[in-house]
Write a protein that holds these residues in place. Structure first.
Motif, PDB file in Angstrom:
ATOM      1  N   GLN A 104       1.780  10.131  -9.349  1.00 53.25           N
ATOM      2  CA  GLN A 104       2.500  10.504  -8.142  1.00 53.25           C
ATOM      3  C   GLN A 104       3.558  11.546  -8.503  1.00 53.25           C
ATOM      4  O   GLN A 104       3.785  11.820  -9.674  1.00 53.25           O
ATOM      5  N   PHE A 105       4.180  12.102  -7.496  1.00 56.91           N
ATOM      6  CA  PHE A 105       5.214  13.105  -7.730  1.00 56.91           C
ATOM      7  C   PHE A 105       6.267  12.983  -6.639  1.00 56.91           C
ATOM      8  O   PHE A 105       5.960  12.589  -5.513  1.00 56.91           O
ATOM      9  N   PRO A 106       7.535  13.265  -6.951  1.00 58.87           N
ATOM     10  CA  PRO A 106       8.577  13.158  -5.938  1.00 58.87           C
ATOM     11  C   PRO A 106       8.498  14.294  -4.928  1.00 58.87           C
ATOM     12  O   PRO A 106       8.328  15.458  -5.293  1.00 58.87           O
ATOM     13  N   ALA A 107       8.589  13.952  -3.662  1.00 57.26           N
ATOM     14  CA  ALA A 107       8.597  14.945  -2.580  1.00 57.26           C
ATOM     15  C   ALA A 107       8.962  14.244  -1.287  1.00 57.26           C
ATOM     16  O   ALA A 107       8.615  13.078  -1.079  1.00 57.26           O
ATOM     17  N   GLN A 108       9.660  14.963  -0.410  1.00 58.55           N
ATOM     18  CA  GLN A 108       9.948  14.429   0.912  1.00 58.55           C
ATOM     19  C   GLN A 108       8.719  14.567   1.804  1.00 58.55           C
ATOM     20  O   GLN A 108       7.884  15.447   1.605  1.00 58.55           O
ATOM     21  N   LEU A 109       8.635  13.686   2.781  1.00 59.63           N
ATOM     22  CA  LEU A 109       7.470  13.693   3.673  1.00 59.63           C
ATOM     23  C   LEU A 109       7.216  15.071   4.279  1.00 59.63           C
ATOM     24  O   LEU A 109       6.071  15.518   4.369  1.00 59.63           O
ATOM     25  N   LYS A 110       8.273  15.736   4.690  1.00 61.79           N
ATOM     26  CA  LYS A 110       8.092  17.028   5.356  1.00 61.79           C
ATOM     27  C   LYS A 110       7.522  18.093   4.431  1.00 61.79           C
ATOM     28  O   LYS A 110       7.015  19.118   4.903  1.00 61.79           O
ATOM     29  N   VAL A 120      -2.554  11.572  -4.127  1.00 55.61           N
ATOM     30  CA  VAL A 120      -1.816  10.377  -4.545  1.00 55.61           C
ATOM     31  C   VAL A 120      -2.494   9.108  -4.027  1.00 55.61           C
ATOM     32  O   VAL A 120      -2.605   8.107  -4.747  1.00 55.61           O
ATOM     33  N   VAL A 121      -2.972   9.139  -2.789  1.00 59.44           N
ATOM     34  CA  VAL A 121      -3.689   7.983  -2.248  1.00 59.44           C
ATOM     35  C   VAL A 121      -4.964   7.722  -3.051  1.00 59.44           C
ATOM     36  O   VAL A 121      -5.300   6.567  -3.362  1.00 59.44           O
ATOM     37  N   ALA A 127      -8.946   4.789  -6.291  1.00 58.05           N
ATOM     38  CA  ALA A 127      -9.487   4.571  -7.634  1.00 58.05           C
ATOM     39  C   ALA A 127      -9.531   3.085  -7.975  1.00 58.05           C
ATOM     40  O   ALA A 127     -10.496   2.599  -8.590  1.00 58.05           O
ATOM     41  N   THR A 128      -8.505   2.344  -7.560  1.00 55.45           N
ATOM     42  CA  THR A 128      -8.504   0.897  -7.797  1.00 55.45           C
ATOM     43  C   THR A 128      -9.695   0.240  -7.110  1.00 55.45           C
ATOM     44  O   THR A 128     -10.385  -0.610  -7.695  1.00 55.45           O
ATOM     45  N   ALA A 166       2.806   4.369   0.402  1.00 55.64           N
ATOM     46  CA  ALA A 166       1.662   4.044   1.254  1.00 55.64           C
ATOM     47  C   ALA A 166       0.444   3.643   0.419  1.00 55.64           C
ATOM     48  O   ALA A 166      -0.252   2.671   0.731  1.00 55.64           O
ATOM     49  N   ALA A 167       0.215   4.384  -0.662  1.00 55.18           N
ATOM     50  CA  ALA A 167      -0.928   4.087  -1.518  1.00 55.18           C
ATOM     51  C   ALA A 167      -0.772   2.736  -2.210  1.00 55.18           C
ATOM     52  O   ALA A 167      -1.724   1.955  -2.306  1.00 55.18           O
TER      53      ALA A 167
END
Length: 290
Positions: A104-110, A120-121, A127-128, A166-167
């Motif tokens: 994953q990586f940091p980022a705001q929703l917008k 990321v999902v 994958a799981t 969410a993921a």
């Protein structure tokens, strides 16, 4: 022995003797550490990850040419099936699966693009599902087994990484459902929810996140980051026969952070009374914490 070093596990020697266990994302960080502990306990280890060079390095560290390695993009069903077919050809059965791969990586929703969201999902939830389903159909439906999914806390939201929250919520909900649907086959499915673990994964975050990663320990009741060994130990417990009546559970290993996040009237004083466990001689702290 694992290579030229001995993993200092708290579990008894030979705990997994003769058992074949897959670790995804086994080329670095928590997956690498878990592979070393499982090997030290007698398991036959299969490492699946994206980068063959990393997997080869870990196999060399383990000092066991029998260790199975396979490079695959676990977001792709065809590559997942090929990986599990390879494991079955190597071992004939699969006794345990650690779904550790993710990203994953940091980022705001917008600011999150659809591609970024989907990536990321796919990394942390799809994958799981794909690996677990392939392992269940190939071996565990007939012979039973244990699945441990390595996730992340999501219950209070994940602002700044909402795609990951969410993921991970979906990944944990998958854990709950699979633990029921596959129980009749003798399959247990659980999740480990790490907190802020001082793993090599820290170094993949952009520089703008480094100060937050360093200072987060002030918000943790234990007042420190966790170790890779502390996550590996939780995974090993859930894989072991000691957890034979544990399924559909989520085990948080976060120094109390989750519960403290709900507190508004109490401040944990600074202290140095939480002693870390590190049984992995090859562990090195991430550069961002140096």
């Amino acid at each position: 022995m694992t290579g030229s070093v001995r993993y200092d596990s708290v579990f008894r020697p030979g705990l997994f003797a003769g058992r074949a266990i897959i670790v995804t994302g086994g080329g670095s960080g928590i997956g690498r550490c878990t592979a070393h502990e499982l090997k030290s306990l007698g398991a036959r280890v299969a490492l699946v990850g994206r980068t063959m060079e990393k997997l080869e390095r870990v196999r060399e560290e383990l000092g066991d040419p029998d260790t199975f390695i396979h490079s695959a993009d676990l977001r792709r069903e065809d590559e997942v099936k090929a990986a599990i077919e390879g494991v079955m050809s190597w071992s004939g059965r699969i006794d345990g699966l650690v779904n550790n791969a993710g990203g994953q990586f940091p980022a705001q929703l917008k600011d999150i693009s659809l591609n970024g969201w989907n990536a990321v999902v796919a990394n942390n939830m799809t994958a799981t599902f794909l690996v677990s389903k392939a392992v269940y159909l190939a071996s565990m439906e007939a012979h039973g087994g244990v699945i441990v999914n390595v996730g992340a806390d999501f219950e209070l939201g994940n602002p700044g990484m909402a795609h990951n929250g969410a993921a991970r919520a979906g990944q944990t909900n998958f854990t709950y459902s699979a633990s029921i649907e596959w129980a009749h086959s003798g399959v247990r499915v659980n999740s480990v929810i790490p907190g802020f673990i001082a793993s090599s994964g820290f170094d993949r975050y952009p520089e703008r996140a480094h100060e937050a990663l360093r200072s987060v320990k002030d918000r943790i009741p234990a007042k420190r980051h966790g170790t890779e060994s502390e996550i590996a130990g939780a995974i090993v417990y859930l894989l072991s026969d000691a957890a034979a009546y544990v399924s559909g559970a989520t085990l948080r290993v976060d120094g109390g952070l989750h519960n403290y996040g709900k507190s508004t009237f109490y401040h944990v004083p600074d202290h140095e009374n939480s002693r870390p466990f590190n049984g992995f001689p090859l562990y090195r702290p991430p550069k961002v914490l140096e």
